[in-house]
Each structure stands twice: as structure tokens, then as C-alpha cells.
Write an enzyme that holds these catalytic residues in place. Sequence first.
Site, PDB file in Angstrom:
ATOM      1  N   HIS A 166     -10.943   5.871   3.964  1.00 29.73           N
ATOM      2  CA  HIS A 166     -10.995   6.266   5.374  1.00 29.73           C
ATOM      3  C   HIS A 166     -10.537   7.702   5.641  1.00 29.73           C
ATOM      4  O   HIS A 166      -9.957   7.999   6.689  1.00 29.73           O
ATOM      5  CB  HIS A 166     -10.176   5.285   6.221  1.00 29.73           C
ATOM      6  CG  HIS A 166     -10.680   3.890   6.136  1.00 29.73           C
ATOM      7  ND1 HIS A 166      -9.881   2.818   5.807  1.00 29.73           N
ATOM      8  CD2 HIS A 166     -11.935   3.378   6.289  1.00 29.73           C
ATOM      9  CE1 HIS A 166     -10.613   1.710   5.782  1.00 29.73           C
ATOM     10  NE2 HIS A 166     -11.858   2.025   6.063  1.00 29.73           N
ATOM     11  N   GLN A 184       0.823  -1.201   0.000  1.00 29.68           N
ATOM     12  CA  GLN A 184       0.000   0.000   0.000  1.00 29.68           C
ATOM     13  C   GLN A 184       0.864   1.261   0.000  1.00 29.68           C
ATOM     14  O   GLN A 184       1.851   1.354   0.740  1.00 29.68           O
ATOM     15  CB  GLN A 184      -0.921   0.028   1.216  1.00 29.68           C
ATOM     16  CG  GLN A 184      -2.056  -0.980   1.141  1.00 29.68           C
ATOM     17  CD  GLN A 184      -3.067  -0.778   2.253  1.00 29.68           C
ATOM     18  OE1 GLN A 184      -2.716  -0.448   3.393  1.00 29.68           O
ATOM     19  NE2 GLN A 184      -4.343  -0.987   1.956  1.00 29.68           N
ATOM     20  N   ARG A 224      -7.612   1.663  -3.160  1.00 29.80           N
ATOM     21  CA  ARG A 224      -8.500   1.356  -2.031  1.00 29.80           C
ATOM     22  C   ARG A 224      -9.264   2.618  -1.667  1.00 29.80           C
ATOM     23  O   ARG A 224      -8.668   3.697  -1.500  1.00 29.80           O
ATOM     24  CB  ARG A 224      -7.714   0.856  -0.826  1.00 29.80           C
ATOM     25  CG  ARG A 224      -8.659   0.300   0.245  1.00 29.80           C
ATOM     26  CD  ARG A 224      -7.948  -0.408   1.370  1.00 29.80           C
ATOM     27  NE  ARG A 224      -8.799  -1.440   1.943  1.00 29.80           N
ATOM     28  CZ  ARG A 224      -8.883  -1.699   3.239  1.00 29.80           C
ATOM     29  NH1 ARG A 224      -8.138  -1.034   4.097  1.00 29.80           N
ATOM     30  NH2 ARG A 224      -9.672  -2.652   3.692  1.00 29.80           N
ATOM     31  N   TYR A 279      -8.167   9.534   4.221  1.00 29.65           N
ATOM     32  CA  TYR A 279      -6.746   9.853   4.134  1.00 29.65           C
ATOM     33  C   TYR A 279      -6.492  10.874   3.020  1.00 29.65           C
ATOM     34  O   TYR A 279      -7.421  11.302   2.326  1.00 29.65           O
ATOM     35  CB  TYR A 279      -5.932   8.577   3.967  1.00 29.65           C
ATOM     36  CG  TYR A 279      -6.083   7.631   5.146  1.00 29.65           C
ATOM     37  CD1 TYR A 279      -5.878   8.081   6.452  1.00 29.65           C
ATOM     38  CD2 TYR A 279      -6.475   6.304   4.963  1.00 29.65           C
ATOM     39  CE1 TYR A 279      -6.042   7.234   7.538  1.00 29.65           C
ATOM     40  CE2 TYR A 279      -6.640   5.447   6.049  1.00 29.65           C
ATOM     41  CZ  TYR A 279      -6.430   5.916   7.333  1.00 29.65           C
ATOM     42  OH  TYR A 279      -6.605   5.082   8.406  1.00 29.65           O
TER      43      TYR A 279
END
Length: 661
Positions: free
Chosen positions: A173, A103, A223, A175
Site C-alpha cells: 500500500h 506487523q 506483505r 508504505y
Amino acid sequence: MSSLFPHLFEPITLGAKTIRNRIVSSGHDTVLDDHGMIGDDLVAYHEERARGGCGLIVLQVSGVHETARYTNHVLMATDDSSVPGYRAVAEAVHRHGATIFAQLFHPGREVMDGERGMAPRAVAPSDEPQERFSVVPETLSTDMVKDIIAGYASAAKRITAADIDGVEIVASHGYLPIQFFNPRINSRTDEYGGSPANRRRFLAEVVAGVRAAVGPDIVVGLRISGEEKTEDGLVAGEILDLIAALDQMECEGVACLDYFSITAGDSSTLQGAVHIVPSMQVEPGYAASLSEQVKKITDKPVMVAGRINQPHEAEAAIAEGRTDMAVMTRAMICDPAIAAKSQRDAVDEIRACIGCNQACIGHFQMGVPISCIQYPESGREVTFLPRPRVRTSRKVLVIGGGPAGLKAAAVSAEQGDDVVLCERESHLGGAVLLAQKLPYRTEFGGAATNLIAEAMRAGVDLRTSTEVTQTMLEQLRADHVIVATGARQRMPHLEIADDAWVIGARAYLEREPNLPGGRVLVTDWKGDWIGLGIALRLAEAGTPVTLATAANFAGAAIQQYTRTLLVSQALRTGRIDFLNDARLVGVDSDTGYLQSTLCEIVHEVEGITATIVSGAPRALRPDLDFGTASVRVIGDALAPRTVEEAVFEGLQAATDLAGVA
């Protein structure tokens, strides 16, 4: 190929890479780093899941820029010193036929730790404050924005040069990439703010830069939260518009993105953060409704995360067309071999995750390596695996059939010893069976079911309704004895009037008596599941409750996401009054008296008809002469704590026995 799960074990192609099955271990911070690098512990952790049959392993986040340090233990991919670690974990995972991605990450304003305990410093598109960590970020300059974008590309090139098969850009989320897209957070007036096209420019340039850096043969994925599920968070329609735009991007005739990984939630608020690692209160597989929407707008493979704990849940989501791959991260923390067991249809052997969050995300939030309360070998592979074998079988007696005793017995038998476990009650499982009686904790009983099954498969001689006596000890002539007799209820020292209705929490759950009508006072010494759970159980049945805890707040000892869901449910009942920092000292017919833990004030809770007391337990040990046998006391019999410590000490005691001649 599995006969039960044919879709789950069908290979799938992501970009230029074919994955052997549809089971994914998603990126999750393990706190197993070695000073920000990949070391032996992290390699062993992921190798165990690859050995267990996982199709795709995605490493935890790797920071792409010096400003990406959201914790003091984050992996960093900003220079070549990180390359040997990535190469080592790639070799270990490939050895067992699995695929591995890494990631690419920048948290933006979602920063948890500051340097040496100082308040965290963060950067973001704008200086909009972050609620959960109380962060006011520094607004990024345009030049710094471009520098961070370049950091994604250089980190991707460095990581994939170390034989990692692909990279996943983290825009989930709340970010940094999604902060740029959210108009409620991004108030910039340069080329990275304002219009939808400008707000998605940051992520689009990151995607294009990463693809250009790694070339056409490396997999590149994204993601993203299909919905942020928090106030001021992005809703599904906004996310779908962004995905549709990114889906069309090409770089020199090659698709910039090869797949989408869908999750839910947002890190910036307690309400949104519960979806990062949803606990047992949340319905299994609930986020598949989000991935289903994404599949309608893209032909690229889609994977989804969100409480997929069992192979049948994953199989159903894939078979019904709601996703192409199933993220089963916690399921593999609990049972690294769940894929291999599923593939051979050995579902009865699966150690199912119960969604308690205690030792996985709970450990991460404490800044310590993750594990599992049911399977403490997770995160400790270097220490406990492979399982040792004894040279000569010895007779081992385990006294007590709770979690500690069951784990000790199972591991001892697996190592080759002849093990007898005696439990004086008619059933195995200990206090775990009481825990499952609390609201939204039914799955907790699965811990007992799993441990009992492990002991049975290992060949342990399980004897219930059997209290160990001196005569029995002499007959068994055990070489080693493990005492795991648990704890018993203890009432605190109280002044109680004769007409007061008072009962201990354990007795209440065991007997389930009818309570007098009216308000019930529930007192709680620790701030754990027990007091809050009993209060919620009563409130949902229509009883008004006052929950008084000696902790700073109700549920203080429970993992944050789990507590958030429990307390929010308690608030929704409208029947629970909370009193914090107060210990019970006395009860009369209609009033409870509680001493403040902070000062001399005494609180009086009037109008009560019953009091349920959750007090500190007391260790329970048998008064026996064990003769020449070695003796080890574990779990609550040693010192009352939680299931996690009990199971770990069972593992530790059995492992230590393997080294005894």
C-alpha cells in the site's frame, strides 16, 4: 475436518510454525490501543477470533521508529514498555490454539495525523508529495535510513521475545519499503536510489536484519501489494521482479522470508486506496489473480487479501491453486466464529460481511474503535461478551422487525427471556430492504437476512403482518417492551406547483413508478447512499440527472473508499451533474429552486421533468399505554440515524434487560 471445505482446514507450515488452518485475520488497525500499547480491549478482540477458530492472527501495525507514527493511536514497538502487551495477547491467542504474528511498520510519507491537529510531518526516500493526505515529506538522510532499518530488527527482536510467533514486514500500500523501490517516488542518488538493486536495498536490508535478529525459529513474512492500481503506482511486473529477488535471499543458510502476503492498492491516492479495504462494489476474491502470479515464482506459501467474505470463496481460491491461505479479516470482524462454523459445515449460521465499510475502516478513519454494523459486539468484547444469562425468564415484547428490533429480540432470547416480536408489515428487515435496491448495494440486504436468522435460531416468536394494539398488549402482559418501530418518510417544506412531478425517495424505491422522460432532479439532505444511489440508478438506465445535495459533496456521509467507487462510477456514466451545498425550496413544472447553504444565492435547475426528494425522516412511535411494563425506545424510533446505531441500541437494550431483576 470439514466435508465442505477440506482445503481450507488443512494445516499449513510457514517456516518453523504449523498453522491449524488456512484462515487468516490480517493486520488491521483497530483503534483499540491503550495509549499506543496493547491493553485489555485489544487482547479481548483478538482472543475472540482465536476462540472462533481462526488459524493465523496478524496484529495491527507496530511502529519500528519514532518517525513511524502515522496516526495518534498507532502501536509502537520501540522500547520495552510494549513487551507486556504483546505477551498478553500472545497468551490469549495461544490459549485457543491459534498462531499470532505482528506487523513491522513504517509509513514513510503515508502519514494521516499531525500532533494535536497540526499538519502531519513525514519522512520518505525523497520529497515527492503525497496526494491523498496532502503531505510533502522530508527526505531521509542516509544515516537516518540506516537507523530506521535497525529499528525494524530491534522491534522484531523485542516483539518475538514476548512469545509472538512471527513478524510480517509491511511493504504494501505504498508504505516506506516500497517507496524506496518505486522509481517514480525515489529520486535518491546514494546507495538507496537509482538502479533497481539500489532501490530494493532498503527492503533487502530490512529483511536480512529482521531474520538475523529473530533467528531461524521465528516466522518472517512480507506483505506487499501485487499491484498498486493507481497512477504512478507499481504494476504487477515490477512487483514480481522484487518478490523474485527477495525470495532468493538467505541468512546463514536459512531463507530470510517464509511467506508472502499479497494484497492490492496504494494509500497515496483515492483511486489506489479503495483496494486497502474494498467495499461491496468490488467482486469477492478479486485479488487472487495477483497471488496466483506470485505462486508461479516462489515455492513459499502465499496468502491473499481482497473481499474474501465466505468460506466457499476461500476454499475455491485454495483448491484452484491461486493462494495457499485466505485472508478473511472483515469476515471475522462481522462473525468471529466463522472459522468454527465453517469447520462444522454450519454455513447457514454464518453472519456474512456485506462489505459496507461503515463501522470497520470507517470507524478507523474517524479515529474511533472499529466495530461492525451487524455485530456491534466486535471491538466491545469486554463490555458485551460473554453474553449474560437471566435468572428467571421474563416476557419481552419487541415492536418492530427492522434491524434494531431483530437484534434486541435475538439477544434477549439468547439471554433466556421469552421474546415475541411483532412487525406490522408482511416482511421483516425494515428499511434495509429498500437500501438493497440501490446500485452496488445489493449485499446490504444480507444484514436483514443475518439478523432474521439470528432471531430465529434464538427462538424468538416472530409475528409478521401483526400490528400491536392495546388489546394485544393486555393479552401478552409483557414484563418489558422494546419499541423499534423505525421512522417514516418526511418531505421538507417546499413550494410545489400543481403540475410539478415530485416524489419522496422512500416512496420512489417502494413503488418504483415510471418517471416522465427527461432530466430528473434528485435532492439529498445528508450526502448519504440514498441520493447518490438513486441518481446512479437513473443514470445507468440512461436518464440524465442533476444530483443536488445539502452536504459539501455527494456521498459526504459515506465511508471514503465506498464513496470513491460510487462517485467514479457516477462520473463514468456521463449523465449526472452535481450541485453541492444546496437545499431544495421549491419546484414548478420544469424547474427546481435550491437555496445555497452557504449564502443568499438561489440555484435554478431548469429542464427537469421529475424531482425525487431524499429528506430527513421522522421517528415513528406507537400511541399505546404500556401499563406497568418497562419501556425502551431504540433505533430510528428514538432518533432516525443508520443501521449501525439501530443494531447497537438493540444489543444495548437487551443487555441492559439482563441486569433487571
